[in-house]
Design a protein around this motif. Structure first.
Motif, PDB file in Angstrom:
ATOM      1  N   VAL A 195       0.952  -1.157  -0.072  1.00 15.60           N
ATOM      2  CA  VAL A 195       0.027   0.024  -0.207  1.00 15.60           C
ATOM      3  C   VAL A 195       1.234   1.400   0.128  1.00 15.60           C
ATOM      4  O   VAL A 195       1.970   1.235   0.620  1.00 15.60           O
ATOM      5  CB  VAL A 195      -0.919  -0.079   1.410  1.00 15.60           C
ATOM      6  N   SER A 196       0.570   2.435  -0.729  1.00 17.76           N
ATOM      7  CA  SER A 196       1.498   3.381  -0.622  1.00 17.76           C
ATOM      8  C   SER A 196       1.223   4.341   0.524  1.00 17.76           C
ATOM      9  O   SER A 196       0.326   4.208   1.381  1.00 17.76           O
ATOM     10  CB  SER A 196       1.155   4.442  -1.750  1.00 17.76           C
ATOM     11  N   HIS A 197       2.362   5.180   0.837  1.00 21.15           N
ATOM     12  CA  HIS A 197       2.418   5.873   2.123  1.00 21.15           C
ATOM     13  C   HIS A 197       1.200   6.915   1.995  1.00 21.15           C
ATOM     14  O   HIS A 197       0.394   6.863   3.191  1.00 21.15           O
ATOM     15  CB  HIS A 197       3.431   6.789   2.107  1.00 21.15           C
ATOM     16  N   ASP A 198       0.824   7.271   0.866  1.00 24.26           N
ATOM     17  CA  ASP A 198      -0.472   8.185   0.600  1.00 24.26           C
ATOM     18  C   ASP A 198      -1.780   7.681   1.217  1.00 24.26           C
ATOM     19  O   ASP A 198      -2.344   8.044   2.027  1.00 24.26           O
ATOM     20  CB  ASP A 198      -0.585   8.834  -0.445  1.00 24.26           C
ATOM     21  N   GLY A 219       7.731   7.940   6.892  1.00 24.51           N
ATOM     22  CA  GLY A 219       8.173   7.090   6.031  1.00 24.51           C
ATOM     23  C   GLY A 219       8.173   7.751   4.608  1.00 24.51           C
ATOM     24  O   GLY A 219       9.028   7.469   3.902  1.00 24.51           O
ATOM     25  N   LYS A 220       7.141   8.409   4.551  1.00 23.67           N
ATOM     26  CA  LYS A 220       6.872   9.161   3.096  1.00 23.67           C
ATOM     27  C   LYS A 220       7.855  10.187   2.896  1.00 23.67           C
ATOM     28  O   LYS A 220       8.472  10.102   1.960  1.00 23.67           O
ATOM     29  CB  LYS A 220       5.443  10.034   3.107  1.00 23.67           C
ATOM     30  N   LYS A 221       8.099  10.967   3.849  1.00 21.64           N
ATOM     31  CA  LYS A 221       9.084  12.131   3.893  1.00 21.64           C
ATOM     32  C   LYS A 221      10.654  11.451   3.391  1.00 21.64           C
ATOM     33  O   LYS A 221      11.102  12.383   2.732  1.00 21.64           O
ATOM     34  CB  LYS A 221       9.142  12.890   5.301  1.00 21.64           C
ATOM     35  N   PHE A 222      10.885  10.635   4.117  1.00 22.82           N
ATOM     36  CA  PHE A 222      12.282  10.221   4.064  1.00 22.82           C
ATOM     37  C   PHE A 222      12.444   8.800   3.281  1.00 22.82           C
ATOM     38  O   PHE A 222      13.212   8.088   3.318  1.00 22.82           O
ATOM     39  CB  PHE A 222      12.627   9.782   5.418  1.00 22.82           C
ATOM     40  N   ASP A 223      11.035   8.540   2.587  1.00 20.32           N
ATOM     41  CA  ASP A 223      11.092   7.199   1.621  1.00 20.32           C
ATOM     42  C   ASP A 223      11.532   6.183   2.225  1.00 20.32           C
ATOM     43  O   ASP A 223      12.482   5.498   1.781  1.00 20.32           O
ATOM     44  CB  ASP A 223      12.003   7.727   0.380  1.00 20.32           C
ATOM     45  N   VAL A 224      11.065   5.902   3.240  1.00 14.97           N
ATOM     46  CA  VAL A 224      11.341   4.571   4.045  1.00 14.97           C
ATOM     47  C   VAL A 224      10.287   3.811   3.722  1.00 14.97           C
ATOM     48  O   VAL A 224       9.080   3.844   4.063  1.00 14.97           O
ATOM     49  CB  VAL A 224      11.558   4.769   5.727  1.00 14.97           C
ATOM     50  N   PRO A 225      10.264   2.241   3.287  1.00 16.25           N
ATOM     51  CA  PRO A 225       9.392   1.370   2.906  1.00 16.25           C
ATOM     52  C   PRO A 225       9.253   0.804   4.500  1.00 16.25           C
ATOM     53  O   PRO A 225      10.300   0.507   5.178  1.00 16.25           O
ATOM     54  CB  PRO A 225      10.061   0.372   1.894  1.00 16.25           C
ATOM     55  N   ILE A 226       8.083   0.660   4.898  1.00 11.03           N
ATOM     56  CA  ILE A 226       7.562   0.139   6.325  1.00 11.03           C
ATOM     57  C   ILE A 226       7.125  -1.314   5.976  1.00 11.03           C
ATOM     58  O   ILE A 226       5.955  -1.333   5.427  1.00 11.03           O
ATOM     59  CB  ILE A 226       6.608   0.963   7.074  1.00 11.03           C
ATOM     60  N   HIS A 227       7.651  -2.167   6.356  1.00  6.17           N
ATOM     61  CA  HIS A 227       6.924  -3.715   6.373  1.00  6.17           C
ATOM     62  C   HIS A 227       6.342  -3.946   7.700  1.00  6.17           C
ATOM     63  O   HIS A 227       6.910  -4.356   8.696  1.00  6.17           O
ATOM     64  CB  HIS A 227       8.079  -4.680   6.216  1.00  6.17           C
ATOM     65  N   PHE A 234       4.886 -18.059  12.689  1.00  2.43           N
ATOM     66  CA  PHE A 234       5.882 -18.799  12.801  1.00  2.43           C
ATOM     67  C   PHE A 234       6.924 -18.807  11.427  1.00  2.43           C
ATOM     68  O   PHE A 234       7.994 -18.925  11.521  1.00  2.43           O
ATOM     69  CB  PHE A 234       5.841 -20.230  13.275  1.00  2.43           C
ATOM     70  N   SER A 235       6.003 -18.844  10.653  1.00  4.99           N
ATOM     71  CA  SER A 235       6.504 -18.903   8.925  1.00  4.99           C
ATOM     72  C   SER A 235       7.140 -17.866   8.456  1.00  4.99           C
ATOM     73  O   SER A 235       7.631 -17.650   7.316  1.00  4.99           O
ATOM     74  CB  SER A 235       5.787 -19.858   8.349  1.00  4.99           C
ATOM     75  N   ASP A 236       7.225 -16.575   9.443  1.00 12.72           N
ATOM     76  CA  ASP A 236       7.572 -15.496   8.797  1.00 12.72           C
ATOM     77  C   ASP A 236       6.844 -14.758   7.610  1.00 12.72           C
ATOM     78  O   ASP A 236       7.451 -14.870   6.608  1.00 12.72           O
ATOM     79  CB  ASP A 236       9.311 -15.404   8.548  1.00 12.72           C
ATOM     80  N   GLU A 237       5.687 -15.295   7.628  1.00  9.17           N
ATOM     81  CA  GLU A 237       4.783 -14.638   6.408  1.00  9.17           C
ATOM     82  C   GLU A 237       4.958 -13.139   6.049  1.00  9.17           C
ATOM     83  O   GLU A 237       5.306 -12.379   6.904  1.00  9.17           O
ATOM     84  CB  GLU A 237       3.289 -14.672   6.762  1.00  9.17           C
ATOM     85  N   PRO A 238       4.899 -12.771   5.013  1.00 12.73           N
ATOM     86  CA  PRO A 238       5.322 -11.643   4.513  1.00 12.73           C
ATOM     87  C   PRO A 238       3.875 -10.724   5.052  1.00 12.73           C
ATOM     88  O   PRO A 238       2.614 -11.420   5.005  1.00 12.73           O
ATOM     89  CB  PRO A 238       5.384 -11.622   2.984  1.00 12.73           C
ATOM     90  N   GLY A 239       4.040  -9.686   5.470  1.00 12.46           N
ATOM     91  CA  GLY A 239       2.909  -8.955   6.010  1.00 12.46           C
ATOM     92  C   GLY A 239       2.392  -7.915   4.759  1.00 12.46           C
ATOM     93  O   GLY A 239       2.329  -8.116   3.657  1.00 12.46           O
ATOM     94  N   THR A 240       2.568  -6.539   4.913  1.00 12.57           N
ATOM     95  CA  THR A 240       2.136  -5.417   3.991  1.00 12.57           C
ATOM     96  C   THR A 240       3.230  -4.545   4.141  1.00 12.57           C
ATOM     97  O   THR A 240       3.934  -4.164   5.114  1.00 12.57           O
ATOM     98  CB  THR A 240       0.862  -4.890   4.324  1.00 12.57           C
ATOM     99  N   VAL A 241       3.825  -4.155   2.778  1.00 14.45           N
ATOM    100  CA  VAL A 241       4.892  -3.161   2.699  1.00 14.45           C
ATOM    101  C   VAL A 241       4.294  -1.691   2.388  1.00 14.45           C
ATOM    102  O   VAL A 241       3.380  -1.511   1.442  1.00 14.45           O
ATOM    103  CB  VAL A 241       5.820  -3.589   1.483  1.00 14.45           C
ATOM    104  N   ILE A 242       4.286  -0.702   3.344  1.00 13.20           N
ATOM    105  CA  ILE A 242       3.796   0.539   2.996  1.00 13.20           C
ATOM    106  C   ILE A 242       4.951   1.236   2.500  1.00 13.20           C
ATOM    107  O   ILE A 242       6.204   1.494   3.120  1.00 13.20           O
ATOM    108  CB  ILE A 242       3.561   1.236   4.297  1.00 13.20           C
ATOM    109  N   GLY A 243       5.039   1.566   1.212  1.00 11.16           N
ATOM    110  CA  GLY A 243       5.931   2.345   0.386  1.00 11.16           C
ATOM    111  C   GLY A 243       5.620   3.321  -0.585  1.00 11.16           C
ATOM    112  O   GLY A 243       4.555   3.753  -0.343  1.00 11.16           O
TER     113      GLY A 243
END
Ligand code: ASP
Ligand code: MG
Length: 593
Positions: A195-198, A219-227, A234-243
């Motif tokens: 999902v985008s920062h905006d 995150g938006k200001k400094f362009d940091v993707p947030i996962h 347990f299986s380290d499922e991917p979540g959502t990346v806010i980028g």
């Protein structure tokens, strides 16, 4: 060497077992070859417990002492987390906000970060240690401990990721990621991969409680993707990346939200002259009521209607302030409705597509849901409905845009926008001294638009749907849409279209209006839209106040308004566009980035 920031929220460090599990995650990341900075929150509901304790002692504890108290929760967490890591055979060092050098201003309990010293952290990292940073806290110039506001550990994590130029910022929490809507309300909701920062800023402001809004602004200001991911998986499922990018560029809508407990206040018969909105907003700011949906519409006979929503819990306070303003302005009357909810759709792709609003309105009409007010922004459309129908409304729009399906499975209804939205990469170094200041990116004048207004829209389902379907059928792009609650339930509905399409829009709208028993259609072939946009517009209250102040001082009347997390737009007379632009540029000169 790559660097990763891992943040663990209260539920992810609630007991010894969970602390050990978090410690193992960090060690694993280190073994994979990353330098690791952990940011931890207070254990479980510890912060709440401390707040309760303070309340048992004082009705009005000094804010400085509140911070002294609340910061202890995180201090416990970092210490035991460091112990857990040592126990597992790795090296770690726990650091308080002050020890890291997270400098904030002195506004206790809601401090903003001013700068972060990376020297000490780098030294420990280079020595092979895992850093365990206390979330939520900092220190002011006078060495007082400060806190960043509830939920502030997210902000600490993203801020550290920004200054350390981390390769990843992982937020471990008790949910699997960000959903198309709150899964507790609508079990159909689907987890998004991205999902985008905006979009996330809009969704967060609509109540998607996944992350602290300020952390997403960072995150938006400094362009940091947030996962965002689940610490229990347990299986380290991917979540959502806010980028910087949305999940699917060619789908207009990414998520939907229901803001349940809203109350509407309307002021009708407001003299349509400069300064009306300014006075109303300023009086509300005085009593610290945040205005949510803000709708001002062109009125008949030189009288405007202004409606807005506030949290239901703020209604009483807000009404007093509004009644004061109405009396001062000589407005006709103030009405309110304590039982409304707001349903919204959000999507970055919406900015470049037509035919989104009408689909939303049609879905509501098909379920006999009446729309009491409408506002739009570039990436959001909100409709106010009765609270009774709130859930149904959410279900209707979520279903209409097939948000329960993966984006590639959804019915195609638009072209992929040609341009990729620009990410907000800014020169990090130059901003570090004022990390959390309001950034106004620019003030803009759009003089390509015209306005169409339908008077006396009957208060029943289906009108907006019919209007925008007809307009979309003519392939006319609609920009702003504003509908308020007018006299005797007869509202005006206004929207803007490109100037060269206004004749066609007026004709089409006129036909529909007549058929549906609305009042006359009027238009203004030339209007100007003034926009202020940037980051932190919502959390830095006062942008609206400043904007309306500047316009009112320049003697400029505001005809329509809409707002979003990133932007405030106002419609003014075309001839006032340039003066308005200059007035706004001056008003925001100190914060234009
Ligand atoms: N412990 C603080 C709170 O509960 C900060 C955080 O958890 O983010 O608000
Ligand atoms: Mg928390």
């Amino acid at each position: 060497m790559s660097l990763i920031v891992q943040k663990f929220g209260g539920t992810s460090v609630a007991d010894a077992e969970k602390i050990k599990a978090a410690a193992r995650k960090a060690i694993r990341a280190q073994q994979e070859g990353h330098q690791v900075v952990m940011v931890v929150s207070a254990m479980g509901k510890q912060t709440d417990a401390l707040v309760t304790l303070a309340a048992e002692i004082s009705d009005n504890p000094p804010a400085r002492e509140m911070d002294m108290l609340l910061s202890t929760g995180e201090q416990v967490s970092v210490a035991v987390m460091a112990m857990a890591i040592h126990e597992l055979g790795s090296e770690a060092v726990s650091l308080t906000g002050g020890q890291i050098g997270i400098k904030t201003d002195s506004s206790h309990t809601k401090a903003r970060i001013q700068s972060i010293d990376t020297e000490r952290m780098k030294r420990h990292l280079d020595a092979g240690k895992i850093i365990i940073a206390a979330g939520f806290q900092g220190i002011d110039d006078d060495l007082n401990i400060t806190t960043l506001g509830r939920g502030g550990s997210d902000t600490t994590a993203v801020a550290l990721a920004a200054v350390l130029q981390a390769d990843a910022c992982e937020i471990y929490t008790d949910v699997d990621g960000v959903y198309t809507t709150d899964p507790r309300i609508l079990p159909d909701a689907r987890k998004m991969d991205r999902v985008s920062h905006d979009e996330m800023l809009e969704l967060a402001s609509l109540g998607a409680g996944v992350m602290h809004s300020r952390s997403i602004e960072f995150g938006k200001k400094f362009d940091v993707p947030i996962h965002v991911r689940n610490s229990a998986s347990f299986s380290d499922e991917p979540g959502t990346v806010i980028g910087s990018l949305p999940e699917a560029m060619d789908r207009a809508v990414s998520g939907a939200a229901l803001t349940k407990n809203e109350a509407r206040i309307s002021i009708v018969g407001v003299p349509d002259r400069p300064g009306s909105m300014q006075l109303i907003i300023a009086n509300l700011a005085d009593v610290q009521v945040a205005v949510d949906m803000m709708v001002q519409n062109v009125g008949a006979e030189g009288l405007a209607e202004i409606s807005f929503t506030v949290l239901e819990s703020d209604l009483e306070t807000a009404l007093k302030a509004v009644e004061r303003s109405a009396a001062e302005l000589g407005a006709d009357s103030v009405t309110h409705d304590a039982n409304v909810s707001k349903v919204s759709i959000v999507g970055l792709g919406m900015a470049t597509q037509s035919g989104v609003a009408d689909r939303m309105f049609r879905a509501l009409a098909a379920d006999e849901i009446n729309i009491q007010a409408i506002t739009t922004s570039q990436i959001k459309i909100s409709a106010l409905v009765s609270r009774e129908q709130g859930l149904e409304a959410l279900r209707a729009v979520h279903g209409e845009f097939e948000l329960e399906k993966a984006p590639s499975q959804r019915t195609d209804f638009g072209e992929a926008p040609a341009r990729v939205p620009q990410s907000n990469a800014v020169d990090i170094v130059s901003r570090l001294q004022k990390m959390e200041e309001l950034t106004i990116e620019k003030v803009e004048l759009d003089d390509s638009q015209a306005r169409v207004t339908i008077a006396h829209v009957p208060d029943k389902p289906g009108i907006a749907a019919a209007v925008f379907e007809a307009v979309a059928a003519e392939e006319i792009m609609v920009d702003m849409i504003v509908q308020g609650t007018g006299h005797d339930g007869q509202a005006n509905l206004s929207f803007t279209v490109p100037r060269d399409a206004v004749a066609a829009a007026v004709k089409t709208t006129g036909d529909v209006a007549q058929r549906l028993g609305c009042g006359p259609v009027t238009h203004d072939p030339r209007i100007a839209i003034l926009s202020v946009f940037g980051i932190g517009i919502r959390t830095h209250t006062g942008v609206g106040v400043r904007m309306f102040n500047a316009l009112s001082q320049a003697g400029i009347n505001v005809e329509m308004i809409n707002t979003s997390e990133m932007r405030v737009n106002v419609v003014v007379d075309a001839d006032k566009g340039k003066t308005g632009l200059a007035a706004l540029e001056e008003a925001f000169a100190d914060v234009i980035g």
